[in-house]
Scaffold this motif. Sequence first.
Motif, PDB file in Angstrom:
ATOM      1  N   ASN A   9     -11.136  -7.517  -3.052  1.00  0.00           N
ATOM      2  CA  ASN A   9     -11.834  -6.303  -2.615  1.00  0.00           C
ATOM      3  C   ASN A   9     -11.027  -5.021  -2.827  1.00  0.00           C
ATOM      4  O   ASN A   9     -11.598  -3.962  -3.030  1.00  0.00           O
ATOM      5  CB  ASN A   9     -12.270  -6.426  -1.154  1.00  0.00           C
ATOM      6  CG  ASN A   9     -11.103  -6.486  -0.192  1.00  0.00           C
ATOM      7  OD1 ASN A   9      -9.982  -6.839  -0.556  1.00  0.00           O
ATOM      8  ND2 ASN A   9     -11.359  -6.157   1.058  1.00  0.00           N
ATOM      9  N   PHE A  10      -9.703  -5.090  -2.798  1.00  0.00           N
ATOM     10  CA  PHE A  10      -8.889  -3.889  -2.980  1.00  0.00           C
ATOM     11  C   PHE A  10      -8.746  -3.489  -4.452  1.00  0.00           C
ATOM     12  O   PHE A  10      -8.295  -2.392  -4.759  1.00  0.00           O
ATOM     13  CB  PHE A  10      -7.499  -4.059  -2.355  1.00  0.00           C
ATOM     14  CG  PHE A  10      -6.693  -5.176  -2.952  1.00  0.00           C
ATOM     15  CD1 PHE A  10      -5.953  -4.987  -4.106  1.00  0.00           C
ATOM     16  CD2 PHE A  10      -6.668  -6.427  -2.355  1.00  0.00           C
ATOM     17  CE1 PHE A  10      -5.213  -6.011  -4.665  1.00  0.00           C
ATOM     18  CE2 PHE A  10      -5.923  -7.461  -2.894  1.00  0.00           C
ATOM     19  CZ  PHE A  10      -5.206  -7.252  -4.060  1.00  0.00           C
ATOM     20  N   SER A  46     -12.651   2.565   3.577  1.00  0.00           N
ATOM     21  CA  SER A  46     -12.816   3.193   2.272  1.00  0.00           C
ATOM     22  C   SER A  46     -13.560   4.509   2.464  1.00  0.00           C
ATOM     23  O   SER A  46     -14.420   4.616   3.337  1.00  0.00           O
ATOM     24  CB  SER A  46     -13.600   2.260   1.354  1.00  0.00           C
ATOM     25  OG  SER A  46     -13.694   2.817   0.077  1.00  0.00           O
ATOM     26  N   LEU A  83     -10.334  -2.171  -7.471  1.00  0.00           N
ATOM     27  CA  LEU A  83     -11.560  -1.447  -7.806  1.00  0.00           C
ATOM     28  C   LEU A  83     -12.050  -1.760  -9.206  1.00  0.00           C
ATOM     29  O   LEU A  83     -13.240  -1.668  -9.480  1.00  0.00           O
ATOM     30  CB  LEU A  83     -11.333   0.057  -7.672  1.00  0.00           C
ATOM     31  CG  LEU A  83     -10.979   0.553  -6.272  1.00  0.00           C
ATOM     32  CD1 LEU A  83     -10.711   2.050  -6.293  1.00  0.00           C
ATOM     33  CD2 LEU A  83     -12.090   0.208  -5.286  1.00  0.00           C
ATOM     34  N   ASP A 115      -7.278   0.260  -4.613  1.00  0.00           N
ATOM     35  CA  ASP A 115      -7.593   1.207  -3.547  1.00  0.00           C
ATOM     36  C   ASP A 115      -6.577   0.974  -2.430  1.00  0.00           C
ATOM     37  O   ASP A 115      -6.637  -0.058  -1.740  1.00  0.00           O
ATOM     38  CB  ASP A 115      -9.022   0.987  -3.051  1.00  0.00           C
ATOM     39  CG  ASP A 115      -9.463   2.033  -2.044  1.00  0.00           C
ATOM     40  OD1 ASP A 115      -8.612   2.564  -1.298  1.00  0.00           O
ATOM     41  OD2 ASP A 115     -10.675   2.317  -2.006  1.00  0.00           O
ATOM     42  N   ARG A 146      -6.270   2.365   0.373  1.00  0.00           N
ATOM     43  CA  ARG A 146      -6.887   2.322   1.699  1.00  0.00           C
ATOM     44  C   ARG A 146      -7.302   0.885   2.054  1.00  0.00           C
ATOM     45  O   ARG A 146      -7.013   0.397   3.143  1.00  0.00           O
ATOM     46  CB  ARG A 146      -8.102   3.238   1.768  1.00  0.00           C
ATOM     47  CG  ARG A 146      -7.751   4.699   1.886  1.00  0.00           C
ATOM     48  CD  ARG A 146      -9.016   5.555   1.909  1.00  0.00           C
ATOM     49  NE  ARG A 146      -8.777   6.796   2.583  1.00  0.00           N
ATOM     50  CZ  ARG A 146      -8.927   6.994   3.892  1.00  0.00           C
ATOM     51  NH1 ARG A 146      -9.338   6.023   4.668  1.00  0.00           N
ATOM     52  NH2 ARG A 146      -8.670   8.169   4.410  1.00  0.00           N
ATOM     53  N   ILE A 147      -7.992   0.215   1.131  1.00  0.00           N
ATOM     54  CA  ILE A 147      -8.443  -1.151   1.398  1.00  0.00           C
ATOM     55  C   ILE A 147      -7.239  -2.090   1.511  1.00  0.00           C
ATOM     56  O   ILE A 147      -7.187  -2.944   2.387  1.00  0.00           O
ATOM     57  CB  ILE A 147      -9.435  -1.619   0.317  1.00  0.00           C
ATOM     58  CG1 ILE A 147     -10.709  -0.770   0.394  1.00  0.00           C
ATOM     59  CG2 ILE A 147      -9.760  -3.108   0.486  1.00  0.00           C
ATOM     60  CD1 ILE A 147     -11.689  -0.995  -0.734  1.00  0.00           C
ATOM     61  N   THR A 198      -8.626  13.536  -4.652  1.00  0.00           N
ATOM     62  CA  THR A 198      -8.313  12.126  -4.915  1.00  0.00           C
ATOM     63  C   THR A 198      -7.609  11.989  -6.262  1.00  0.00           C
ATOM     64  O   THR A 198      -8.013  12.598  -7.246  1.00  0.00           O
ATOM     65  CB  THR A 198      -9.591  11.276  -4.897  1.00  0.00           C
ATOM     66  OG1 THR A 198     -10.250  11.439  -3.634  1.00  0.00           O
ATOM     67  CG2 THR A 198      -9.273   9.800  -5.112  1.00  0.00           C
ATOM     68  N   ASP A 245      -5.256   8.718   4.713  1.00  0.00           N
ATOM     69  CA  ASP A 245      -5.740   8.687   6.095  1.00  0.00           C
ATOM     70  C   ASP A 245      -4.893   9.568   7.017  1.00  0.00           C
ATOM     71  O   ASP A 245      -4.565   9.178   8.137  1.00  0.00           O
ATOM     72  CB  ASP A 245      -5.782   7.247   6.602  1.00  0.00           C
ATOM     73  CG  ASP A 245      -6.717   7.083   7.793  1.00  0.00           C
ATOM     74  OD1 ASP A 245      -7.778   7.714   7.800  1.00  0.00           O
ATOM     75  OD2 ASP A 245      -6.365   6.320   8.715  1.00  0.00           O
ATOM     76  N   ASP A 255      -5.638   9.457  -1.419  1.00  0.00           N
ATOM     77  CA  ASP A 255      -6.479  10.571  -0.977  1.00  0.00           C
ATOM     78  C   ASP A 255      -6.037  11.877  -1.633  1.00  0.00           C
ATOM     79  O   ASP A 255      -6.851  12.709  -1.988  1.00  0.00           O
ATOM     80  CB  ASP A 255      -6.413  10.737   0.539  1.00  0.00           C
ATOM     81  CG  ASP A 255      -7.009   9.552   1.298  1.00  0.00           C
ATOM     82  OD1 ASP A 255      -7.621   8.663   0.663  1.00  0.00           O
ATOM     83  OD2 ASP A 255      -6.859   9.517   2.542  1.00  0.00           O
TER      84      ASP A 255
END
Length: 159
Positions: A41-42, A67, A44, A58, A60-61, A74, A13, A95
């Motif tokens: 949820n994080f 996301s 994957l 992930d 980001r999460i 990546t 980010d 990222d």
Amino acid sequence: MAETTQYLTLGLDGETFGIGIRNVREILDMRPISKLPHAPNFLLGMIDVRGSSYPIVDLRIKLDLPSVPATEATRIIILDVPMGNQFVGVGFVADCVFEVTGIDESQIEPPPTVGGRWKSDYLAGIGKKGENFVIIFDLAKLMTSGEILQSGSAEAEAA
């Protein structure tokens, strides 16, 4: 004489983060990830790397960022993450990956407790490389929930 530690720097980010190089096993291009039922949820899913299974997080999460779809830049960073009294292989999706760089330990400051964009309990500190800041992860605190260890090992045993 100042102590310099090597960090793998990665982008998330628009910010630069650092992970101690001693925890890094390898860096992979993005690849298909097998989903896991009932995973946080994080998480994957899982990937196989030369016969070993790794849960994939992930970042980001995990850091409460939106996301985004994977790009050519990546990467999946396979790490040895300290969990309790052992190290567990975990993959982090970033990222992009920049470089391995040395950061003077005496220049690393504690993360701010207020006004920061990131959860300071996930961070070991903030270092400087030239004019840029590098936000250094505390891998043990980032993964303290144990959800990855539990989900990953349960799914690995089921496979």
